[in-house]
Design an enzyme around this catalytic site. Structure first.
Site, PDB file in Angstrom:
ATOM      1  N   GLY A 188      -6.575  -4.740  -0.131  1.00  0.00           N
ATOM      2  CA  GLY A 188      -5.845  -5.593  -1.074  1.00  0.00           C
ATOM      3  C   GLY A 188      -5.525  -6.938  -0.441  1.00  0.00           C
ATOM      4  O   GLY A 188      -5.683  -7.995  -1.064  1.00  0.00           O
ATOM      5  N   SER A 189      -5.100  -6.900   0.828  1.00  0.00           N
ATOM      6  CA  SER A 189      -4.735  -8.139   1.527  1.00  0.00           C
ATOM      7  C   SER A 189      -5.951  -9.025   1.729  1.00  0.00           C
ATOM      8  O   SER A 189      -5.852 -10.254   1.660  1.00  0.00           O
ATOM      9  CB  SER A 189      -4.130  -7.823   2.892  1.00  0.00           C
ATOM     10  OG  SER A 189      -3.192  -6.803   2.783  1.00  0.00           O
TER      11      SER A 189
ATOM     12  N   ASP B 100      -5.749   4.613   5.090  1.00  0.00           N
ATOM     13  CA  ASP B 100      -6.683   5.164   4.096  1.00  0.00           C
ATOM     14  C   ASP B 100      -8.151   5.071   4.542  1.00  0.00           C
ATOM     15  O   ASP B 100      -9.006   5.762   4.013  1.00  0.00           O
ATOM     16  CB  ASP B 100      -6.533   4.430   2.756  1.00  0.00           C
ATOM     17  CG  ASP B 100      -5.096   4.441   2.241  1.00  0.00           C
ATOM     18  OD1 ASP B 100      -4.336   5.348   2.641  1.00  0.00           O
ATOM     19  OD2 ASP B 100      -4.744   3.544   1.449  1.00  0.00           O
TER      20      ASP B 100
ATOM     21  N   MET C 296      -1.819  11.403   2.006  1.00  0.00           N
ATOM     22  CA  MET C 296      -2.036  10.083   1.399  1.00  0.00           C
ATOM     23  C   MET C 296      -3.525   9.730   1.403  1.00  0.00           C
ATOM     24  O   MET C 296      -4.371  10.557   1.698  1.00  0.00           O
ATOM     25  CB  MET C 296      -1.233   9.035   2.150  1.00  0.00           C
ATOM     26  CG  MET C 296       0.239   9.056   1.831  1.00  0.00           C
ATOM     27  SD  MET C 296       1.060   7.694   2.697  1.00  0.00           S
ATOM     28  CE  MET C 296       2.636   7.687   1.863  1.00  0.00           C
TER      29      MET C 296
ATOM     30  N   ARG D 116       3.085  27.693  -1.478  1.00  0.00           N
ATOM     31  CA  ARG D 116       4.059  26.603  -1.360  1.00  0.00           C
ATOM     32  C   ARG D 116       3.299  25.295  -1.181  1.00  0.00           C
ATOM     33  O   ARG D 116       2.119  25.296  -0.809  1.00  0.00           O
ATOM     34  CB  ARG D 116       4.966  26.801  -0.136  1.00  0.00           C
ATOM     35  CG  ARG D 116       5.835  28.028  -0.181  1.00  0.00           C
ATOM     36  CD  ARG D 116       7.026  27.827  -1.112  1.00  0.00           C
ATOM     37  NE  ARG D 116       7.977  28.921  -0.992  1.00  0.00           N
ATOM     38  CZ  ARG D 116       7.894  30.086  -1.621  1.00  0.00           C
ATOM     39  NH1 ARG D 116       6.878  30.331  -2.440  1.00  0.00           N
ATOM     40  NH2 ARG D 116       8.824  31.018  -1.434  1.00  0.00           N
TER      41      ARG D 116
HETATM   42  O1  F6P Z   1      -2.383   2.321   1.582  1.00  0.00           O
HETATM   43  C1  F6P Z   1      -1.591   3.052   2.457  1.00  0.00           C
HETATM   44  C2  F6P Z   1      -0.706   4.008   1.716  1.00  0.00           C
HETATM   45  O2  F6P Z   1       0.047   4.730   2.688  1.00  0.00           O
HETATM   46  C3  F6P Z   1      -1.422   4.955   0.770  1.00  0.00           C
HETATM   47  O3  F6P Z   1      -2.059   6.014   1.434  1.00  0.00           O
HETATM   48  C4  F6P Z   1      -0.295   5.367  -0.136  1.00  0.00           C
HETATM   49  O4  F6P Z   1      -0.762   5.737  -1.418  1.00  0.00           O
HETATM   50  C5  F6P Z   1       0.527   4.109  -0.247  1.00  0.00           C
HETATM   51  O5  F6P Z   1       0.211   3.322   0.891  1.00  0.00           O
HETATM   52  C6  F6P Z   1       2.002   4.319  -0.300  1.00  0.00           C
HETATM   53  O6  F6P Z   1       2.603   3.088  -0.469  1.00  0.00           O
HETATM   54  P1  F6P Z   1       4.165   2.835  -0.382  1.00  0.00           P
HETATM   55  O7  F6P Z   1       4.516   2.696   1.067  1.00  0.00           O
HETATM   56  O8  F6P Z   1       4.373   1.589  -1.133  1.00  0.00           O
HETATM   57  O9  F6P Z   1       4.844   4.023  -0.986  1.00  0.00           O
END
Ligand code: F6P
Length: 363
Positions: free
Chosen positions: A115-116, A140, A182, A279
């Site tokens: 994104g950056s 990611d 994530m 769980r």
């Molecule tokens: O892009 C990195 C990340 O940690 C993703 O894996 C996750 O979906 C998102 O950022 C979480 O973002 P935030 O810190 O804004 O909750």
């Protein structure tokens, strides 16, 4: 006047950012440059009040190498909030150029994610005066052109350690544990950590899965003598009746950002409903912390040095990749043509997982 370089970290934080900052500082000092830490990413560069710190040997001591996060802070929402409030890309561009000139910067190191990089590219014009070097970071690992983004391998270590910690409890209670990780829209964390921890099923956004087949796989694991089962789920996985964008995103917060929640619990409930005690653990932001692993320290160190060397030799507009154990220098304008990447069936880790009998979806 002393020459000056700025450095900023932008987007979600991770391990390895401080290693980049430290090595950029040490190399810049050796070449006679002052290094300014621009605080809070582009916000520190473009907002009304200048927001920076002059980096010093005390701030950049060696203990930074192991420390996750960013000592100069990182912002994820300022650009999108500004755009939502009616500020235009042109306004932001003007503000960034103005501040760059006011601070008398000779170059700028940006450490950020996909994104950056998109934002940065929009801020650069053809005959740009910003001498930028971009260093890719994201847990990611979804930035194209580099084998590993800074932060990814430290996040894997955290996830693998967590899975192993959870496994002892799963085993004691003969349960199935669903572990949500994530990764935003890419399954790299789930795939690589799942394989490294020897889990039974890995669900990723790139590959559709069948709930019935997943449950059958879990039952087959018990039938083969296992006393527990581990299912790793990437946060953005969807099912026919669970759609993040419709139900679970708590407000789309930017043009590059959304928050995922809930799929792990949903899948755990489905497995439980089939009669298997289950769980769910959602690992969350611990994946961005922990002790920075050796690879992130080393790659961060190499890239910090290279970024300053490039700026001092006038080679800017560059993207640093890590390819075949070396830092490669690419042009930002070429990289932005295809910034994002996702897992494909050609990925050797996906292939290995399938061949080991791990359920990775209907592929
Ligand atoms: O892009 C990195 C990340 O940690 C993703 O894996 C996750 O979906 C998102 O950022 C979480 O973002 P935030 O810190 O804004 O909750």
């Amino acid at each position: 006047m002393e020459k000056r370089v700025g450095i900023l970290t932008t987007g979600g934080d991770c391990s390895g950012l401080n290693a980049v900052i430290r090595s950029a500082f040490v190399r810049a000092s050796a070449l006679g440059y002052q290094l300014l830490g621009i605080k809070r990413g582009f916000r520190g560069l473009a907002s009304d009040q200048p927001d920076f710190v002059e980096l010093t040997p005390e701030l950049c001591d060696a203990s930074m190498l192991s420390r996750a996060g960013s000592i100069i802070y990182s912002d994820t929402k300022w650009i999108s909030a500004s755009l939502n409030a009616g500020v235009t890309v042109e306004d932001i561009k003007r503000a960034v150029h103005r501040r760059y000139d006011e601070l008398h910067l000779d170059g700028l190191v940006c450490v950020g994610g996909d994104g950056s990089l998109t934002v940065l590219h929009e801020l650069l014009s053809d005959n740009d005066q910003l001498n930028v070097v971009f260093i890719p970071k994201t847990i990611d690992n979804d930035v194209n052109h580099t084998d590993f983004a800074i932060g990814f391998q430290s996040a894997l270590q955290v996830v693998v350690d967590a899975i192993e910690d959870i496994r002892s409890s799963a085993r004691s209670h003969e349960r199935t544990m669903v572990i949500e990780v994530m990764g935003r829209d890419a399954g790299y964390i789930a795939m690589y950590a799942g394989l490294a921890a020897g889990v039974d099923a890995i669900l990723m956004p790139e590959f559709a899965f069948s709930m019935d087949k997943l449950i059958a796989h879990v039952k087959a694991c018990y039938a083969c003598g296992q006393d527990h089962c581990i299912v790793v789920v990437s946060e953005s996985v969807e099912t026919d009746d669970f759609k993040h964008k419709e139900e679970f995103v708590e407000g789309v917060v930017s043009y590059t950002h959304s928050e995922y929640k809930g799929i792990g619990k949903y899948i755990a409930a489905k497995i439980r409903a089939s009669g298997i005690e289950t769980r769910c653990s959602v690992l969350g932001h611990i994946q961005r912390g922990g002790t920075t692993c050796i690879s992130d320290r080393l790659i961060g160190t190499l890239m910090g040095v290279e970024a300053i060397n490039l700026i001092s030799s006038g080679r800017t507009g560059k993207f640093l990749a890590f390819e075949n154990n070396r830092v490669a220098v690419l042009d930002i304008k070429d990289v932005v043509k295809s910034i994002n990447r996702k897992l494909s069936l050609d990925n050797e880790y996906v292939k290995a997982a399938k061949e080991l009998g791990v359920y990775v979806g209907e592929v």
